[in-house]
Design a protein around this motif. Structure first.
Motif, PDB file in Angstrom:
ATOM      1  N   PHE A  76       0.831  -1.201   0.000  1.00 55.63           N
ATOM      2  CA  PHE A  76       0.000   0.000   0.000  1.00 55.63           C
ATOM      3  C   PHE A  76       0.872   1.260   0.000  1.00 55.63           C
ATOM      4  CE2 PHE A  76      -2.302   3.141   2.769  1.00 55.63           C
ATOM      5  CZ  PHE A  76      -3.190   3.562   1.800  1.00 55.63           C
ATOM      6  N   VAL A  77       1.903   1.265   0.837  1.00 54.91           N
ATOM      7  CA  VAL A  77       2.807   2.414   0.911  1.00 54.91           C
ATOM      8  C   VAL A  77       3.548   2.602  -0.419  1.00 54.91           C
ATOM      9  CG1 VAL A  77       4.866   3.328   2.043  1.00 54.91           C
ATOM     10  CG2 VAL A  77       3.065   2.265   3.413  1.00 54.91           C
ATOM     11  N   SER A  78       4.012   1.496  -1.009  1.00 55.19           N
ATOM     12  CA  SER A  78       4.712   1.591  -2.294  1.00 55.19           C
ATOM     13  C   SER A  78       3.792   2.152  -3.381  1.00 55.19           C
ATOM     14  CB  SER A  78       5.232   0.208  -2.708  1.00 55.19           C
ATOM     15  OG  SER A  78       6.173  -0.282  -1.778  1.00 55.19           O
ATOM     16  N   SER A  79       2.526   1.733  -3.374  1.00 51.49           N
ATOM     17  CA  SER A  79       1.576   2.246  -4.354  1.00 51.49           C
ATOM     18  C   SER A  79       1.344   3.738  -4.170  1.00 51.49           C
ATOM     19  CB  SER A  79       0.241   1.494  -4.230  1.00 51.49           C
ATOM     20  OG  SER A  79       0.419   0.116  -4.527  1.00 51.49           O
ATOM     21  N   LEU A  80       1.256   4.180  -2.918  1.00 52.94           N
ATOM     22  CA  LEU A  80       1.074   5.608  -2.673  1.00 52.94           C
ATOM     23  C   LEU A  80       2.278   6.403  -3.153  1.00 52.94           C
ATOM     24  CD1 LEU A  80      -0.593   5.740   0.864  1.00 52.94           C
ATOM     25  CD2 LEU A  80      -1.672   5.958  -1.371  1.00 52.94           C
ATOM     26  N   GLN A  81       3.475   5.862  -2.973  1.00 50.94           N
ATOM     27  CA  GLN A  81       4.663   6.563  -3.451  1.00 50.94           C
ATOM     28  C   GLN A  81       4.627   6.727  -4.978  1.00 50.94           C
ATOM     29  OE1 GLN A  81       7.719   4.045  -1.821  1.00 50.94           O
ATOM     30  NE2 GLN A  81       7.844   5.197   0.086  1.00 50.94           N
ATOM     31  N   LYS A  82       4.157   5.695  -5.675  1.00 47.40           N
ATOM     32  CA  LYS A  82       4.060   5.780  -7.131  1.00 47.40           C
ATOM     33  C   LYS A  82       3.009   6.791  -7.570  1.00 47.40           C
ATOM     34  CE  LYS A  82       5.654   1.124  -8.371  1.00 47.40           C
ATOM     35  NZ  LYS A  82       5.289  -0.135  -9.060  1.00 47.40           N
ATOM     36  N   ILE A  83       1.886   6.806  -6.881  1.00 46.84           N
ATOM     37  CA  ILE A  83       0.830   7.739  -7.295  1.00 46.84           C
ATOM     38  C   ILE A  83       1.239   9.175  -6.979  1.00 46.84           C
ATOM     39  CG2 ILE A  83      -0.609   7.878  -5.209  1.00 46.84           C
ATOM     40  CD1 ILE A  83      -3.038   7.518  -7.021  1.00 46.84           C
ATOM     41  N   ILE A  84       2.040   9.362  -5.921  1.00 51.40           N
ATOM     42  CA  ILE A  84       2.550  10.699  -5.627  1.00 51.40           C
ATOM     43  C   ILE A  84       3.456  11.180  -6.756  1.00 51.40           C
ATOM     44  CG2 ILE A  84       4.132  11.953  -4.104  1.00 51.40           C
ATOM     45  CD1 ILE A  84       2.939  10.389  -1.774  1.00 51.40           C
ATOM     46  N   GLN A  85       4.268  10.274  -7.287  1.00 54.22           N
ATOM     47  CA  GLN A  85       5.126  10.625  -8.419  1.00 54.22           C
ATOM     48  C   GLN A  85       4.276  11.027  -9.637  1.00 54.22           C
ATOM     49  OE1 GLN A  85       7.603   7.192  -8.981  1.00 54.22           O
ATOM     50  NE2 GLN A  85       8.823   7.560  -7.135  1.00 54.22           N
ATOM     51  N   ALA A  86       3.172  10.294  -9.844  1.00 55.74           N
ATOM     52  CA  ALA A  86       2.289  10.634 -10.959  1.00 55.74           C
ATOM     53  C   ALA A  86       1.671  12.015 -10.759  1.00 55.74           C
ATOM     54  CB  ALA A  86       1.198   9.574 -11.106  1.00 55.74           C
ATOM     55  N   VAL A  87       1.265  12.315  -9.535  1.00 56.38           N
ATOM     56  CA  VAL A  87       0.671  13.619  -9.255  1.00 56.38           C
ATOM     57  C   VAL A  87       1.706  14.724  -9.448  1.00 56.38           C
ATOM     58  CG1 VAL A  87      -0.309  15.064  -7.440  1.00 56.38           C
ATOM     59  CG2 VAL A  87      -1.094  12.715  -7.710  1.00 56.38           C
ATOM     60  N   GLN A  88       2.949  14.473  -9.029  1.00 54.57           N
ATOM     61  CA  GLN A  88       4.002  15.470  -9.224  1.00 54.57           C
ATOM     62  C   GLN A  88       4.205  15.781 -10.712  1.00 54.57           C
ATOM     63  OE1 GLN A  88       7.253  13.606  -7.146  1.00 54.57           O
ATOM     64  NE2 GLN A  88       6.790  14.628  -5.216  1.00 54.57           N
ATOM     65  N   LYS A  89       4.108  14.754 -11.544  1.00 56.24           N
ATOM     66  CA  LYS A  89       4.242  14.979 -12.982  1.00 56.24           C
ATOM     67  C   LYS A  89       3.082  15.811 -13.500  1.00 56.24           C
ATOM     68  CE  LYS A  89       5.009  12.568 -17.360  1.00 56.24           C
ATOM     69  NZ  LYS A  89       5.167  11.252 -18.019  1.00 56.24           N
ATOM     70  N   VAL A  90       1.876  15.536 -13.012  1.00 56.93           N
ATOM     71  CA  VAL A  90       0.712  16.314 -13.426  1.00 56.93           C
ATOM     72  C   VAL A  90       0.887  17.775 -13.023  1.00 56.93           C
ATOM     73  CG1 VAL A  90      -1.751  16.667 -13.015  1.00 56.93           C
ATOM     74  CG2 VAL A  90      -0.885  14.369 -13.411  1.00 56.93           C
ATOM     75  N   VAL A  91       1.401  17.996 -11.810  1.00 61.19           N
ATOM     76  CA  VAL A  91       1.591  19.367 -11.333  1.00 61.19           C
ATOM     77  C   VAL A  91       2.613  20.109 -12.200  1.00 61.19           C
ATOM     78  CG1 VAL A  91       2.452  20.749  -9.413  1.00 61.19           C
ATOM     79  CG2 VAL A  91       0.902  18.840  -8.979  1.00 61.19           C
ATOM     80  N   GLN A  92       3.697  19.431 -12.578  1.00 62.02           N
ATOM     81  CA  GLN A  92       4.685  20.055 -13.455  1.00 62.02           C
ATOM     82  C   GLN A  92       4.076  20.439 -14.805  1.00 62.02           C
ATOM     83  OE1 GLN A  92       7.766  21.018 -12.706  1.00 62.02           O
ATOM     84  NE2 GLN A  92       7.447  20.319 -10.609  1.00 62.02           N
ATOM     85  N   LEU A  93       3.234  19.555 -15.350  1.00 56.74           N
ATOM     86  CA  LEU A  93       2.564  19.867 -16.607  1.00 56.74           C
ATOM     87  C   LEU A  93       1.605  21.039 -16.437  1.00 56.74           C
ATOM     88  CD1 LEU A  93       1.832  16.227 -17.838  1.00 56.74           C
ATOM     89  CD2 LEU A  93       3.460  17.832 -18.838  1.00 56.74           C
ATOM     90  N   ALA A  94       0.970  21.104 -15.274  1.00 58.15           N
ATOM     91  CA  ALA A  94       0.057  22.221 -15.016  1.00 58.15           C
ATOM     92  C   ALA A  94       0.822  23.540 -14.976  1.00 58.15           C
ATOM     93  CB  ALA A  94      -0.681  22.002 -13.696  1.00 58.15           C
ATOM     94  N   LYS A  95       2.031  23.528 -14.402  1.00 56.03           N
ATOM     95  CA  LYS A  95       2.854  24.738 -14.388  1.00 56.03           C
ATOM     96  C   LYS A  95       3.195  25.177 -15.826  1.00 56.03           C
ATOM     97  CE  LYS A  95       5.010  23.996  -9.877  1.00 56.03           C
ATOM     98  NZ  LYS A  95       6.299  23.742  -9.161  1.00 56.03           N
ATOM     99  N   ALA A  96       3.469  24.187 -16.682  1.00 51.37           N
ATOM    100  CA  ALA A  96       3.780  24.508 -18.078  1.00 51.37           C
ATOM    101  C   ALA A  96       2.571  25.134 -18.773  1.00 51.37           C
ATOM    102  CB  ALA A  96       4.229  23.250 -18.810  1.00 51.37           C
ATOM    103  N   VAL A  97       1.372  24.592 -18.499  1.00 45.46           N
ATOM    104  CA  VAL A  97       0.154  25.159 -19.094  1.00 45.46           C
ATOM    105  C   VAL A  97      -0.044  26.587 -18.601  1.00 45.46           C
ATOM    106  CG1 VAL A  97      -2.356  24.961 -19.215  1.00 45.46           C
ATOM    107  CG2 VAL A  97      -0.939  22.913 -19.370  1.00 45.46           C
ATOM    108  N   LYS A  98       0.158  26.813 -17.307  1.00 45.56           N
ATOM    109  CA  LYS A  98      -0.020  28.151 -16.738  1.00 45.56           C
ATOM    110  C   LYS A  98       0.938  29.146 -17.398  1.00 45.56           C
ATOM    111  CE  LYS A  98       0.251  30.600 -12.294  1.00 45.56           C
ATOM    112  NZ  LYS A  98       1.419  31.424 -12.586  1.00 45.56           N
ATOM    113  N   GLN A  99       2.179  28.724 -17.608  1.00 43.32           N
ATOM    114  CA  GLN A  99       3.152  29.615 -18.226  1.00 43.32           C
ATOM    115  C   GLN A  99       2.775  29.920 -19.683  1.00 43.32           C
ATOM    116  OE1 GLN A  99       7.138  28.191 -17.768  1.00 43.32           O
ATOM    117  NE2 GLN A  99       8.070  30.142 -18.319  1.00 43.32           N
ATOM    118  N   LEU A 100       2.245  28.888 -20.359  1.00 41.98           N
ATOM    119  CA  LEU A 100       1.812  29.095 -21.747  1.00 41.98           C
ATOM    120  C   LEU A 100       0.670  30.104 -21.811  1.00 41.98           C
ATOM    121  CD1 LEU A 100       1.822  28.261 -24.760  1.00 41.98           C
ATOM    122  CD2 LEU A 100       0.199  26.453 -24.149  1.00 41.98           C
ATOM    123  N   LEU A 101      -0.299  29.981 -20.910  1.00 44.61           N
ATOM    124  CA  LEU A 101      -1.437  30.888 -20.903  1.00 44.61           C
ATOM    125  C   LEU A 101      -1.002  32.314 -20.566  1.00 44.61           C
ATOM    126  CD1 LEU A 101      -4.164  28.680 -19.167  1.00 44.61           C
ATOM    127  CD2 LEU A 101      -3.889  29.167 -21.597  1.00 44.61           C
TER     128      LEU A 101
END
Length: 554
Positions: free
Chosen positions: A230-255
């Motif tokens: 369970f802990v390992s799965s949460l660590q992986k999903i946190i990494q996925a969320v971090q990637k989403v957040v980075q992409l969101a920053k890129a979208v914000k900068q583009l806008l």
């Protein structure tokens, strides 16, 4: 311009990617990450978010209550460690669902905003012609696509929270199932042990406790494996969320770039406050608080310095202490300086030196030939129960005794030597078979936790040794045993000496008169000396097993 994971730029002659192409790529990246979260790519092998009701996250209660309701509440203390992982997975269902729903709702609203922006851009520019009009429409389309990307970000995070909550429910439900199955096995073990107790003198209960603990330990290992995944799965999903957040920053900068708010815009003009010269302020202050530009202290209305009974300066620069109204120095019963420049200690009114009850040297003798009289009180030794010098006793020599020692008192009995732990606190009494079994079970559980091989500490054999050594009395002591006169009498429920207890005691269990503490040291001693409880019991019964004579007393 460059962003994390994606590069966007304006159109160039060399065919570089346009801003709208960058927006499309960002949207594709975010959609890809969102799809991987929905598919469960972040889950560890062996885990899967099923349709377990989320309510299981909020279940409090006691997962071991079945043992208590079956009448075996006393066994819970031996397997209570199973509660901890279940309680650690407790959560707020409404908070998890509310957070997930909030992110999803925000994503839907952003999608609607993007669509409304597209429609408005087309409707309001239908009559526009020329390159500027085409450029505006492209920029508006890119802006709408950026809003779409942000919508996907919100939905991805909402899906993440939902999936993580569902996984938490799945794991907590599995842990609860593990515990319930373990409790059912323990109840069956204890029922069988109680049925045999009258034949085994309680040894079967001790064995049942040991088996129950072993079953609980196996269950705990299964739970630990589940929680680790369970802990390992949460660590992986946190990494996925971090990637989403980075992409969101890129979208914000583009806008921001499309909206003209990119870095490099000229800063706003501000008016600076005028500089202030502190020296001018100081000069103005000095002029205001001065007399014709000259400083002067308060003069009390040009009057003479008032007399206030304090220090009075003498004329012509001479100094003198306060004279108390020109009167003589007052007599205050303190130190009096003799006239003529001579020094002399206080004379207490010119009386004779007082006699005090301290050390008085003999009169007229330069070297002290006799011991001082401590407190002569006029030459007589007082009787006050304090220090009294006595004459040296007459050496006792008849019968070849050591010179200088006093004769023994007739009829005097030498007190027994109870050793470093002293005598038992009370005479004690044999404990019940159930209490003995409970103590043995606790000792076995603690020793296994400290790395002792369970195969060497059979609870039934321990029960036999307890019965033979102390009869089950935690305060038993055998003052007739060899070594008892030297302070090494067998003590406690296992009959261990102070020396054996100090050598083999378990940290935190340091009272030889406590049954579990005594058992821990006694069992460790027997296992070290004979290899196992079986070999120790053979030695106790006169067998030949072991490395030497039995040190616990039969």
């Amino acid at each position: 311009m460059t962003t994390t994971g994606t590069t966007t730029s304006t159109t160039t002659a060399s065919g570089a990617r346009t801003a709208e192409q960058g927006a499309q790529n960002l949207t594709n990246d975010i959609t890809s990450v969102k799809s991987s979260i929905e598919r469960g790519d972040w889950l560890e092998a062996g885990l899967g978010a099923t349709n377990v009701a989320m309510d299981v996250i909020g279940i409090m209660g006691d997962p071991l209550q079945a043992a208590g309701s079956a009448g075996f509440g006393w066994i819970i203390s031996h397997i209570s460690f199973l509660r901890k992982p279940f309680e650690a997975l407790f959560g707020d269902v409404n908070s998890i669902l509310g957070s997930a729903g909030g992110w999803t709702k925000t994503g839907s609203q952003l999608t609607q905003t993007a669509e409304s922006f597209r429609q408005a851009a087309v409707k309001e520019t239908t009559s526009w012609v020329g390159a500027a009009a085409d450029g505006y429409r492209k920029a508006a389309a890119t802006q709408a696509q950026g809003l779409d990307a942000l919508a996907q970000v919100s939905k991805a995070i909402g899906e993440t929270v939902k999936q993580a909550g569902q996984l938490l429910a799945e794991v907590r439900n599995a842990v609860l199932d593990f515990i319930n199955k373990c409790v059912q096995k323990v109840i069956q073990i204890i029922i069988e042990a109680l049925a045999k107790a009258w034949l085994s003198f309680g040894a079967s209960i001790a064995e049942g406790i040991a088996r129950s603990v072993a079953t609980a330990v196996q269950t705990a290992q299964k739970i630990a494996s589940k929680v680790q995944k369970f802990v390992s799965s949460l660590q992986k999903i946190i990494q996925a969320v971090q990637k989403v957040v980075q992409l969101a920053k890129a979208v914000k900068q583009l806008l921001e770039t499309i909206g003209g708010k990119a870095a490099g815009t000229a800063p706003a003009q501000t008016t600076q406050a005028p500089q202030v010269n502190p020296g001018q302020l100081d000069q103005a202050a000095n002029t205001q608080y001065s007399n014709n530009g000259q400083t002067n202290q308060a003069n009390y209305g040009q009057q003479q310095v008032p007399g206030y009974g304090g220090y009075q300066p003498l004329p012509q620069g001479q100094s003198n202490s306060a004279n108390y109204g020109q009167r003589p120095t007052p007599g205050y019963g303190g130190y009096q300086q003799p006239s003529g420049g001579y020094t002399n200690p206080a004379n207490y009114g010119q009386g004779t030196t007082p006699s005090y009850t301290g050390y008085q040297p003999p009169a007229g003798q330069g070297s002290y030939q006799q011991p001082p009289t401590y407190g002569n009180y006029g030459g007589n030794t007082p009787s006050y129960g304090g220090y009294q010098p006595i004459q040296q006793p007459t050496p006792y020599t008849p019968g070849g005794s050591t010179p200088g020692t006093l004769p023994p008192t007739p009829g005097q009995v030498t007190p027994p030597n109870y050793g470093t732990s002293g005598p038992p606190p009370t005479p004690g009494a044999p404990a019940s078979m159930v209490d003995r079994a409970r103590w043995i079970g606790s000792a076995v559980e603690i020793l296994v936790a400290h790395g002792v091989d369970p195969s060497k500490i059979d609870p039934g054999l321990i029960a036999q040794i307890v019965d033979r050594q102390s009869g089950g009395n935690p305060h038993a002591i055998d003052m007739s045993a060899p070594g008892a006169a030297d302070g090494q009498a067998p003590k406690g429920i296992m009959g261990v000496t102070d020396q054996q207890f100090q050598q083999h005691q378990v940290p935190g269990y340091q009272n030889i008169w406590e049954p579990v503490d005594n058992m821990l040291a006694g069992i460790k001693h027997l296992v070290q000396e004979w290899g196992s409880i079986m070999d120790a019991l053979n030695a106790l019964n006169g067998g030949t097993s072991g490395t030497g004579p039995m040190t616990i007393q039969a």
